[in-house]
Design an enzyme around this catalytic site. Structure first.
Site, PDB file in Angstrom:
ATOM      1  N   GLY A   1       0.812  -1.209   0.000  1.00  0.00           N
ATOM      2  CA  GLY A   1       0.000   0.000   0.000  1.00  0.00           C
ATOM      3  C   GLY A   1       0.844   1.257   0.000  1.00  0.00           C
ATOM      4  O   GLY A   1       0.572   2.206  -0.738  1.00  0.00           O
TER       5      GLY A   1
ATOM      6  N   TYR B   1      -6.371 -17.952   5.469  1.00  0.00           N
ATOM      7  CA  TYR B   1      -5.890 -16.879   4.597  1.00  0.00           C
ATOM      8  C   TYR B   1      -6.173 -17.180   3.129  1.00  0.00           C
ATOM      9  O   TYR B   1      -6.714 -16.333   2.399  1.00  0.00           O
ATOM     10  CB  TYR B   1      -4.398 -16.653   4.804  1.00  0.00           C
ATOM     11  CG  TYR B   1      -3.834 -15.607   3.871  1.00  0.00           C
ATOM     12  CD1 TYR B   1      -4.156 -14.269   4.038  1.00  0.00           C
ATOM     13  CD2 TYR B   1      -3.006 -15.961   2.801  1.00  0.00           C
ATOM     14  CE1 TYR B   1      -3.664 -13.299   3.167  1.00  0.00           C
ATOM     15  CE2 TYR B   1      -2.509 -15.002   1.937  1.00  0.00           C
ATOM     16  CZ  TYR B   1      -2.838 -13.674   2.129  1.00  0.00           C
ATOM     17  OH  TYR B   1      -2.357 -12.722   1.251  1.00  0.00           O
TER      18      TYR B   1
END
Length: 233
Positions: free
Chosen positions: A18, A149
């Site tokens: 990010g 996950y």
């Protein structure tokens, strides 16, 4: 699309993929807001980047609403949502609990979906927009201990395909980026970045893939893109 003056919202923008993506897009002229759960870390990252900080947890619907209110007040128009926020959990099957699934799914699945739902309302009115979901190669082939996950990223992949079918008629491009292992703070309880390694992916490689996918002329889009390290062995 042209990145110069584009208004872009990135969840989980304080570290790793990010942060690297925000950095690259800002350097190419975009106006970027980043979200993060830790206020101090979020504001520090935003100052470094030159981004708008929004302290918010994508797993909290109230925070999702707050994120879009804050973004809209600052920038007016939204061009791109990058669903990057994600958490990991790796356990053997016989040690898993329902709380394990709920913790990860609230961020990786429900949070991404609620962020995308808010963006979709804006994009349908505009008749234009872009959503990029950060998936994982774990969604394509799971691994030992990956029940939680990997399945969360498989759910995100499936949702991406649904959103593509729903939103193309509104000129909205929905794209999935699947990184393989990236040397970031992901999965670390201390949230400290791992040291880069010459043969492993960095956040910068994924950022480059995101930038390149966005810069294709708006008449076309890449539905799914997987990024591997060339020789990680």
């Amino acid at each position: 699309m042209k990145l110069n003056d584009a208004n872009i919202l990135i969840t989980g923008g304080t570290l790793g993929i990010g942060f690297a993506t925000a950095d690259l897009l800002i350097k190419n002229g975009a106006n970027v807001a980043i979200t993060g759960r830790d206020e101090k870390r979020t504001h520090k990252a935003a100052r470094t980047l030159g981004a708008l900080p929004i302290t918010a947890d994508v797993a909290d619907l109230g925070d999702v609403k707050h994120t879009f209110r804050t973004f809209t007040q600052e920038f007016g128009k939204l061009d791109v949502l990058i669903n990057n926020a994600g958490i990991g959990l790796h356990k053997p099957l016989d040690e898993l609990t329902l709380d394990d699934f709920e913790q990860v799914y609230r961020v990786n699945v429900f949070g991404a979906a609620m962020m995308a739902a808010e963006a979709a309302r804006i994009f349908k009115k505009q008749n234009y927009g872009n959503i990029i979901n950060i998936g994982s190669t774990a969604a394509l082939k799971s691994y030992e201990g990956g029940s939680v996950y990997a399945s969360s990223k498989a759910a995100l992949r499936s949702m991406t395909q649904s959103w593509q079918a729903e939103l193309r008629k509104y000129n909205v491009r929905v794209m999935l980026i699947n990184p393989s292992e990236v040397t970031t703070a992901f999965g670390r309880e201390d949230r400290e970045e791992r040291h880069t390694q010459p043969n492993k992916l960095r956040g910068q490689e994924i950022a480059w893939a995101i930038k390149s996918a966005l810069e294709m002329d708006n008449r076309g889009f890449i539905p799914e893109l997987t990024v591997w390290a060339t020789n990680p062995f």
